[in-house]
Design a protein around this motif. Sequence first.
Motif, PDB file in Angstrom:
ATOM      1  N   ALA A  68       0.851  -1.196   0.000  1.00 44.87           N
ATOM      2  CA  ALA A  68       0.000   0.000   0.000  1.00 44.87           C
ATOM      3  C   ALA A  68       0.883   1.242   0.000  1.00 44.87           C
ATOM      4  O   ALA A  68       1.871   1.313   0.721  1.00 44.87           O
ATOM      5  CB  ALA A  68      -0.922  -0.001   1.210  1.00 44.87           C
ATOM      6  N   ASN A  69       0.534   2.207  -0.821  1.00 40.84           N
ATOM      7  CA  ASN A  69       1.257   3.473  -0.867  1.00 40.84           C
ATOM      8  C   ASN A  69       0.523   4.451   0.032  1.00 40.84           C
ATOM      9  O   ASN A  69      -0.547   4.937  -0.320  1.00 40.84           O
ATOM     10  CB  ASN A  69       1.333   3.995  -2.295  1.00 40.84           C
ATOM     11  CG  ASN A  69       2.122   5.289  -2.396  1.00 40.84           C
ATOM     12  OD1 ASN A  69       2.351   5.974  -1.404  1.00 40.84           O
ATOM     13  ND2 ASN A  69       2.523   5.637  -3.601  1.00 40.84           N
ATOM     14  N   SER A  89       6.411   0.412   4.296  1.00 39.96           N
ATOM     15  CA  SER A  89       5.864   1.768   4.352  1.00 39.96           C
ATOM     16  C   SER A  89       6.655   2.665   5.288  1.00 39.96           C
ATOM     17  O   SER A  89       6.629   2.490   6.504  1.00 39.96           O
ATOM     18  CB  SER A  89       4.403   1.733   4.803  1.00 39.96           C
ATOM     19  OG  SER A  89       3.916   3.057   4.954  1.00 39.96           O
ATOM     20  N   HIS A  90       7.331   3.642   4.718  1.00 35.95           N
ATOM     21  CA  HIS A  90       8.022   4.652   5.514  1.00 35.95           C
ATOM     22  C   HIS A  90       6.993   5.452   6.320  1.00 35.95           C
ATOM     23  O   HIS A  90       7.236   5.809   7.465  1.00 35.95           O
ATOM     24  CB  HIS A  90       8.803   5.620   4.611  1.00 35.95           C
ATOM     25  CG  HIS A  90      10.053   5.058   4.048  1.00 35.95           C
ATOM     26  ND1 HIS A  90      10.064   4.251   2.940  1.00 35.95           N
ATOM     27  CD2 HIS A  90      11.349   5.195   4.423  1.00 35.95           C
ATOM     28  CE1 HIS A  90      11.315   3.914   2.655  1.00 35.95           C
ATOM     29  NE2 HIS A  90      12.111   4.468   3.537  1.00 35.95           N
ATOM     30  N   ASP A  91       5.857   5.751   5.708  1.00 37.92           N
ATOM     31  CA  ASP A  91       4.873   6.618   6.340  1.00 37.92           C
ATOM     32  C   ASP A  91       4.237   5.972   7.563  1.00 37.92           C
ATOM     33  O   ASP A  91       3.995   6.632   8.570  1.00 37.92           O
ATOM     34  CB  ASP A  91       3.819   7.041   5.307  1.00 37.92           C
ATOM     35  CG  ASP A  91       4.478   7.784   4.169  1.00 37.92           C
ATOM     36  OD1 ASP A  91       4.821   8.952   4.355  1.00 37.92           O
ATOM     37  OD2 ASP A  91       4.690   7.169   3.096  1.00 37.92           O
ATOM     38  N   PHE A  92       3.979   4.681   7.477  1.00 36.45           N
ATOM     39  CA  PHE A  92       3.448   3.939   8.619  1.00 36.45           C
ATOM     40  C   PHE A  92       4.474   3.978   9.755  1.00 36.45           C
ATOM     41  O   PHE A  92       4.131   4.262  10.905  1.00 36.45           O
ATOM     42  CB  PHE A  92       3.144   2.499   8.198  1.00 36.45           C
ATOM     43  CG  PHE A  92       2.359   1.708   9.196  1.00 36.45           C
ATOM     44  CD1 PHE A  92       0.980   1.650   9.122  1.00 36.45           C
ATOM     45  CD2 PHE A  92       2.997   0.995  10.200  1.00 36.45           C
ATOM     46  CE1 PHE A  92       0.240   0.909  10.039  1.00 36.45           C
ATOM     47  CE2 PHE A  92       2.277   0.251  11.125  1.00 36.45           C
ATOM     48  CZ  PHE A  92       0.886   0.208  11.043  1.00 36.45           C
ATOM     49  N   ARG A 120      14.096   8.258   2.038  1.00 36.62           N
ATOM     50  CA  ARG A 120      13.238   7.102   1.770  1.00 36.62           C
ATOM     51  C   ARG A 120      14.054   5.923   1.228  1.00 36.62           C
ATOM     52  O   ARG A 120      13.740   5.341   0.203  1.00 36.62           O
ATOM     53  CB  ARG A 120      12.089   7.481   0.848  1.00 36.62           C
ATOM     54  CG  ARG A 120      11.248   8.609   1.442  1.00 36.62           C
ATOM     55  CD  ARG A 120      10.066   8.994   0.616  1.00 36.62           C
ATOM     56  NE  ARG A 120       8.880   8.208   0.858  1.00 36.62           N
ATOM     57  CZ  ARG A 120       8.092   8.300   1.927  1.00 36.62           C
ATOM     58  NH1 ARG A 120       8.397   9.117   2.887  1.00 36.62           N
ATOM     59  NH2 ARG A 120       7.015   7.568   2.034  1.00 36.62           N
ATOM     60  N   PHE A 121      15.121   5.626   1.974  1.00 36.82           N
ATOM     61  CA  PHE A 121      16.019   4.543   1.579  1.00 36.82           C
ATOM     62  C   PHE A 121      15.286   3.201   1.524  1.00 36.82           C
ATOM     63  O   PHE A 121      14.368   2.950   2.302  1.00 36.82           O
ATOM     64  CB  PHE A 121      17.197   4.417   2.555  1.00 36.82           C
ATOM     65  CG  PHE A 121      18.166   5.567   2.511  1.00 36.82           C
ATOM     66  CD1 PHE A 121      18.714   5.982   1.307  1.00 36.82           C
ATOM     67  CD2 PHE A 121      18.538   6.224   3.667  1.00 36.82           C
ATOM     68  CE1 PHE A 121      19.616   7.027   1.255  1.00 36.82           C
ATOM     69  CE2 PHE A 121      19.442   7.273   3.631  1.00 36.82           C
ATOM     70  CZ  PHE A 121      19.979   7.678   2.423  1.00 36.82           C
ATOM     71  N   CYS A 122      15.758   2.335   0.645  1.00 39.40           N
ATOM     72  CA  CYS A 122      15.233   0.976   0.568  1.00 39.40           C
ATOM     73  C   CYS A 122      15.882   0.133   1.665  1.00 39.40           C
ATOM     74  O   CYS A 122      16.863   0.543   2.283  1.00 39.40           O
ATOM     75  CB  CYS A 122      15.510   0.378  -0.810  1.00 39.40           C
ATOM     76  SG  CYS A 122      17.268   0.147  -1.154  1.00 39.40           S
ATOM     77  N   TRP A 123      15.338  -1.064   1.883  1.00 41.14           N
ATOM     78  CA  TRP A 123      15.861  -1.926   2.938  1.00 41.14           C
ATOM     79  C   TRP A 123      17.319  -2.304   2.709  1.00 41.14           C
ATOM     80  O   TRP A 123      18.098  -2.397   3.656  1.00 41.14           O
ATOM     81  CB  TRP A 123      14.997  -3.182   3.094  1.00 41.14           C
ATOM     82  CG  TRP A 123      13.811  -2.886   3.945  1.00 41.14           C
ATOM     83  CD1 TRP A 123      12.508  -2.767   3.537  1.00 41.14           C
ATOM     84  CD2 TRP A 123      13.807  -2.628   5.343  1.00 41.14           C
ATOM     85  NE1 TRP A 123      11.703  -2.452   4.601  1.00 41.14           N
ATOM     86  CE2 TRP A 123      12.483  -2.364   5.728  1.00 41.14           C
ATOM     87  CE3 TRP A 123      14.800  -2.590   6.319  1.00 41.14           C
ATOM     88  CZ2 TRP A 123      12.116  -2.078   7.039  1.00 41.14           C
ATOM     89  CZ3 TRP A 123      14.436  -2.300   7.638  1.00 41.14           C
ATOM     90  CH2 TRP A 123      13.115  -2.051   7.974  1.00 41.14           C
ATOM     91  N   GLY A 146       6.706  -5.279  15.129  1.00 39.39           N
ATOM     92  CA  GLY A 146       7.922  -6.055  14.936  1.00 39.39           C
ATOM     93  C   GLY A 146       8.328  -6.316  13.500  1.00 39.39           C
ATOM     94  O   GLY A 146       9.420  -6.830  13.253  1.00 39.39           O
ATOM     95  N   GLU A 147       7.487  -5.974  12.545  1.00 37.88           N
ATOM     96  CA  GLU A 147       7.841  -6.268  11.148  1.00 37.88           C
ATOM     97  C   GLU A 147       9.097  -5.539  10.699  1.00 37.88           C
ATOM     98  O   GLU A 147       9.866  -6.070   9.902  1.00 37.88           O
ATOM     99  CB  GLU A 147       6.685  -5.918  10.210  1.00 37.88           C
ATOM    100  CG  GLU A 147       5.556  -6.919  10.257  1.00 37.88           C
ATOM    101  CD  GLU A 147       4.494  -6.631   9.204  1.00 37.88           C
ATOM    102  OE1 GLU A 147       4.818  -6.053   8.137  1.00 37.88           O
ATOM    103  OE2 GLU A 147       3.340  -6.994   9.459  1.00 37.88           O
ATOM    104  N   TYR A 148       9.318  -4.328  11.203  1.00 38.14           N
ATOM    105  CA  TYR A 148      10.510  -3.581  10.790  1.00 38.14           C
ATOM    106  C   TYR A 148      11.783  -4.268  11.270  1.00 38.14           C
ATOM    107  O   TYR A 148      12.755  -4.365  10.524  1.00 38.14           O
ATOM    108  CB  TYR A 148      10.453  -2.133  11.283  1.00 38.14           C
ATOM    109  CG  TYR A 148       9.348  -1.340  10.637  1.00 38.14           C
ATOM    110  CD1 TYR A 148       9.404  -1.025   9.290  1.00 38.14           C
ATOM    111  CD2 TYR A 148       8.239  -0.938  11.357  1.00 38.14           C
ATOM    112  CE1 TYR A 148       8.386  -0.311   8.671  1.00 38.14           C
ATOM    113  CE2 TYR A 148       7.221  -0.229  10.756  1.00 38.14           C
ATOM    114  CZ  TYR A 148       7.291   0.083   9.411  1.00 38.14           C
ATOM    115  OH  TYR A 148       6.279   0.768   8.810  1.00 38.14           O
TER     116      TYR A 148
END
Length: 156
Positions: A68-69, A89-92, A120-123, A146-148
């Motif tokens: 989701a964007n 999601s960076h925003d989340f 907004r770096f990628c993983w 915990g997903e991050y």
Amino acid sequence: MNIKIVSRWDSNKILLCGEYESVKDCLEKNGGANLEGANLEGANLDGAYLWGANLRGANLWGANLEGANLEGANLRDANLGGAKNYSMSHDFCLEIIRRQPIETFTDGEWSTIGKISTHRFCWEEITKNYKGAETIFKKLDKEGYGEYLKKFKGEL
């Protein structure tokens, strides 16, 4: 399929309604919609483009946010608990961080948060060049997100 999105505070208040393929289709066709207080509990928002939507106070409990964007979406006061697949999601992430007391993070962590969110770096970039971010993700893990941390460790 008849989709009806109602307020989480007043089930008689209909925010969006009509014939759509899915909740995602409904939200995308009403881009930037004011969904303040929407009840999206358990909704599959996989790949939804919600840029600029007002989701203030929305109930996203158990919602699938994979792909989701949420860029520019207003998540203030939204119920984010139980959301799934939000690790891209960076925003989340920024909304979760914003909700923490300022002293939760060290000055160094705030610096890292600023760099990652601004660029907004990628993983791949985060795990390679921002090893110190792990402490940030550990703190978010303690808050139930915990997903991050799993994504940082390559477990997702």
